[in-house]
Motif scaffolding. Structure first.
Motif, PDB file in Angstrom:
ATOM      1  N   GLY A 250     -14.047  14.615   4.124  1.00 51.86           N
ATOM      2  CA  GLY A 250     -13.879  15.895   3.433  1.00 51.86           C
ATOM      3  C   GLY A 250     -13.072  16.912   4.221  1.00 51.86           C
ATOM      4  O   GLY A 250     -13.246  18.117   4.031  1.00 51.86           O
ATOM      5  N   LEU A 251     -12.187  16.444   5.088  1.00 49.37           N
ATOM      6  CA  LEU A 251     -11.357  17.354   5.881  1.00 49.37           C
ATOM      7  C   LEU A 251     -10.019  17.565   5.173  1.00 49.37           C
ATOM      8  O   LEU A 251      -9.280  16.597   4.958  1.00 49.37           O
ATOM      9  N   PRO A 252      -9.688  18.792   4.805  1.00 51.02           N
ATOM     10  CA  PRO A 252      -8.446  19.016   4.062  1.00 51.02           C
ATOM     11  C   PRO A 252      -7.193  18.604   4.837  1.00 51.02           C
ATOM     12  O   PRO A 252      -6.219  18.152   4.242  1.00 51.02           O
ATOM     13  N   GLU A 253      -7.224  18.729   6.155  1.00 51.98           N
ATOM     14  CA  GLU A 253      -6.051  18.340   6.941  1.00 51.98           C
ATOM     15  C   GLU A 253      -5.835  16.826   6.924  1.00 51.98           C
ATOM     16  O   GLU A 253      -4.699  16.353   6.971  1.00 51.98           O
ATOM     17  N   VAL A 254      -6.912  16.061   6.824  1.00 49.87           N
ATOM     18  CA  VAL A 254      -6.793  14.599   6.708  1.00 49.87           C
ATOM     19  C   VAL A 254      -6.181  14.247   5.355  1.00 49.87           C
ATOM     20  O   VAL A 254      -5.265  13.429   5.272  1.00 49.87           O
ATOM     21  N   GLN A 255      -6.667  14.880   4.304  1.00 49.27           N
ATOM     22  CA  GLN A 255      -6.112  14.618   2.965  1.00 49.27           C
ATOM     23  C   GLN A 255      -4.643  15.025   2.906  1.00 49.27           C
ATOM     24  O   GLN A 255      -3.816  14.313   2.337  1.00 49.27           O
ATOM     25  N   TYR A 256      -4.298  16.149   3.506  1.00 41.81           N
ATOM     26  CA  TYR A 256      -2.907  16.609   3.560  1.00 41.81           C
ATOM     27  C   TYR A 256      -2.037  15.564   4.253  1.00 41.81           C
ATOM     28  O   TYR A 256      -0.961  15.212   3.762  1.00 41.81           O
ATOM     29  N   PHE A 257      -2.504  15.076   5.412  1.00 38.73           N
ATOM     30  CA  PHE A 257      -1.744  14.065   6.143  1.00 38.73           C
ATOM     31  C   PHE A 257      -1.565  12.816   5.284  1.00 38.73           C
ATOM     32  O   PHE A 257      -0.468  12.266   5.191  1.00 38.73           O
ATOM     33  N   MET A 258      -2.643  12.383   4.665  1.00 39.12           N
ATOM     34  CA  MET A 258      -2.573  11.169   3.853  1.00 39.12           C
ATOM     35  C   MET A 258      -1.619  11.361   2.670  1.00 39.12           C
ATOM     36  O   MET A 258      -0.800  10.478   2.382  1.00 39.12           O
ATOM     37  N   ASP A 259      -1.685  12.504   2.013  1.00 41.54           N
ATOM     38  CA  ASP A 259      -0.812  12.761   0.866  1.00 41.54           C
ATOM     39  C   ASP A 259       0.650  12.910   1.272  1.00 41.54           C
ATOM     40  O   ASP A 259       1.543  12.523   0.517  1.00 41.54           O
ATOM     41  N   THR A 260       0.901  13.462   2.439  1.00 41.64           N
ATOM     42  CA  THR A 260       2.254  13.801   2.863  1.00 41.64           C
ATOM     43  C   THR A 260       2.945  12.712   3.674  1.00 41.64           C
ATOM     44  O   THR A 260       4.149  12.489   3.508  1.00 41.64           O
ATOM     45  N   PHE A 261       2.204  12.034   4.540  1.00 47.38           N
ATOM     46  CA  PHE A 261       2.842  11.151   5.516  1.00 47.38           C
ATOM     47  C   PHE A 261       2.476   9.669   5.405  1.00 47.38           C
ATOM     48  O   PHE A 261       3.204   8.808   5.895  1.00 47.38           O
ATOM     49  N   LEU A 262       1.359   9.368   4.801  1.00 50.27           N
ATOM     50  CA  LEU A 262       0.815   8.010   4.897  1.00 50.27           C
ATOM     51  C   LEU A 262       1.644   6.934   4.201  1.00 50.27           C
ATOM     52  O   LEU A 262       1.782   5.823   4.726  1.00 50.27           O
TER      53      LEU A 262
ATOM     54  N   ALA B 278     -11.896   4.624   2.806  1.00 47.81           N
ATOM     55  CA  ALA B 278     -13.089   5.248   2.237  1.00 47.81           C
ATOM     56  C   ALA B 278     -13.747   6.175   3.263  1.00 47.81           C
ATOM     57  O   ALA B 278     -14.199   7.276   2.914  1.00 47.81           O
ATOM     58  N   ALA B 279     -13.804   5.745   4.509  1.00 47.62           N
ATOM     59  CA  ALA B 279     -14.377   6.590   5.557  1.00 47.62           C
ATOM     60  C   ALA B 279     -13.562   7.868   5.727  1.00 47.62           C
ATOM     61  O   ALA B 279     -14.121   8.966   5.829  1.00 47.62           O
ATOM     62  N   LEU B 280     -12.248   7.747   5.755  1.00 46.39           N
ATOM     63  CA  LEU B 280     -11.383   8.923   5.887  1.00 46.39           C
ATOM     64  C   LEU B 280     -11.610   9.907   4.738  1.00 46.39           C
ATOM     65  O   LEU B 280     -11.711  11.117   4.956  1.00 46.39           O
ATOM     66  N   GLU B 281     -11.695   9.386   3.529  1.00 40.28           N
ATOM     67  CA  GLU B 281     -11.893  10.251   2.367  1.00 40.28           C
ATOM     68  C   GLU B 281     -13.271  10.913   2.385  1.00 40.28           C
ATOM     69  O   GLU B 281     -13.439  12.030   1.913  1.00 40.28           O
ATOM     70  N   SER B 282     -14.247  10.225   2.985  1.00 35.72           N
ATOM     71  CA  SER B 282     -15.612  10.784   3.033  1.00 35.72           C
ATOM     72  C   SER B 282     -15.735  11.952   4.010  1.00 35.72           C
ATOM     73  O   SER B 282     -16.683  12.721   3.926  1.00 35.72           O
TER      74      SER B 282
ATOM     75  N   LEU C 112     -11.827  16.375  14.779  1.00 37.50           N
ATOM     76  CA  LEU C 112     -10.401  16.073  14.615  1.00 37.50           C
ATOM     77  C   LEU C 112     -10.016  14.787  15.341  1.00 37.50           C
ATOM     78  O   LEU C 112      -9.237  13.984  14.816  1.00 37.50           O
ATOM     79  N   VAL C 113     -10.569  14.567  16.526  1.00 37.79           N
ATOM     80  CA  VAL C 113     -10.277  13.338  17.264  1.00 37.79           C
ATOM     81  C   VAL C 113     -10.855  12.137  16.521  1.00 37.79           C
ATOM     82  O   VAL C 113     -10.198  11.098  16.398  1.00 37.79           O
ATOM     83  N   LYS C 114     -12.061  12.272  15.998  1.00 32.17           N
ATOM     84  CA  LYS C 114     -12.667  11.183  15.232  1.00 32.17           C
ATOM     85  C   LYS C 114     -11.823  10.851  14.002  1.00 32.17           C
ATOM     86  O   LYS C 114     -11.585   9.676  13.695  1.00 32.17           O
ATOM     87  N   ALA C 115     -11.373  11.871  13.298  1.00 31.77           N
ATOM     88  CA  ALA C 115     -10.538  11.645  12.117  1.00 31.77           C
ATOM     89  C   ALA C 115      -9.217  10.996  12.505  1.00 31.77           C
ATOM     90  O   ALA C 115      -8.739  10.081  11.824  1.00 31.77           O
ATOM     91  N   ALA C 116      -8.619  11.442  13.603  1.00 32.96           N
ATOM     92  CA  ALA C 116      -7.355  10.855  14.064  1.00 32.96           C
ATOM     93  C   ALA C 116      -7.556   9.401  14.486  1.00 32.96           C
ATOM     94  O   ALA C 116      -6.696   8.545  14.231  1.00 32.96           O
ATOM     95  N   ASP C 117      -8.682   9.119  15.115  1.00 34.53           N
ATOM     96  CA  ASP C 117      -9.005   7.745  15.524  1.00 34.53           C
ATOM     97  C   ASP C 117      -9.106   6.837  14.286  1.00 34.53           C
ATOM     98  O   ASP C 117      -8.555   5.732  14.251  1.00 34.53           O
TER      99      ASP C 117
END
Length: 191
Positions: A168-180, A162-166, A129-134
């Motif tokens: 495969g974390l659903p919470e990252v995709q949720y954040f990107m879809d909702t807040f980005l 591309a790295a974020l999408e790779s 989670l920290v890596k994804a947030a970074d």
């Protein structure tokens, strides 16, 4: 025992990021760490509330606050150099581990048990989670630079997304879809 630990931690504001690129808005490690903590906390909350997780969002946020603390000693190594080849990456990981040990050694013994998990060791879920947030923080920086007309961040933005999408974390995709998308808007457009 006198300790210099917090005096060093407060020096994170002097470590500049994105050294190889022209920036419209300079960024230092202290403000980056705050952003990563906010994002890591959000990812943990999203995991828990939307995807059935049970991670300690507070512990994730604290780990993120300290995730780059070792850069007090090492400076910020630009990503293209850090990942140039496996030998450099391995050597830099050793340098980062040494910097974390140096910081932990400054903490009074009675407090080391509380600081070891945030400076040296992270469970795999927290680390992911920290890596994804970074990475998300880096992508937001790219978006903000592009919004300011700085095309130098275009390729970094593409690679970082591309790295974020790779991951495969659903919470990252949720954040990107909702807040980005909001990060590409001006203040007037946010109203």
């Amino acid at each position: 025992m006198k300790s210099h630990f917090f005096a060093y931690i407060f020096r994170m504001r002097f470590i500049q990021r994105w050294a190889l690129m022209r920036n419209t808005a300079p960024e230092n490690v202290q403000e980056h760490s705050h952003q990563v903590a906010v994002l890591a906390h959000a990812l943990a909350v999203i995991r828990n509330e939307c995807f059935g997780g049970s991670v300690d969002a507070g512990a994730v946020a604290v780990a993120a606050l300290y995730h780059d603390a070792g850069e007090i000693f090492t400076g910020d190594m630009p990503t293209p150099i850090k990942y140039m080849n496996p030998a450099i990456r391995t050597a830099y990981k050793d340098v980062e581990a040494d910097a974390a040990r140096r910081l932990l050694d400054m903490v009074p013994p009675a407090l080391q048990g509380a600081y070891a998990p945030v400076l040296e060791e992270r469970d795999s879920e927290t680390a992911a989670l920290v890596k994804a947030a970074d990475k998300l923080s880096a992508y937001i920086k790219c978006l903000e630079e592009l919004k300011a007309g700085n095309g130098e961040f275009r390729q970094a933005a593409e690679q970082t997304r591309a790295a974020l999408e790779s991951y495969g974390l659903p919470e990252v995709q949720y954040f990107m879809d909702t807040f980005l998308d909001s990060f590409s808007l001006t203040l007037d457009q946010l109203k």
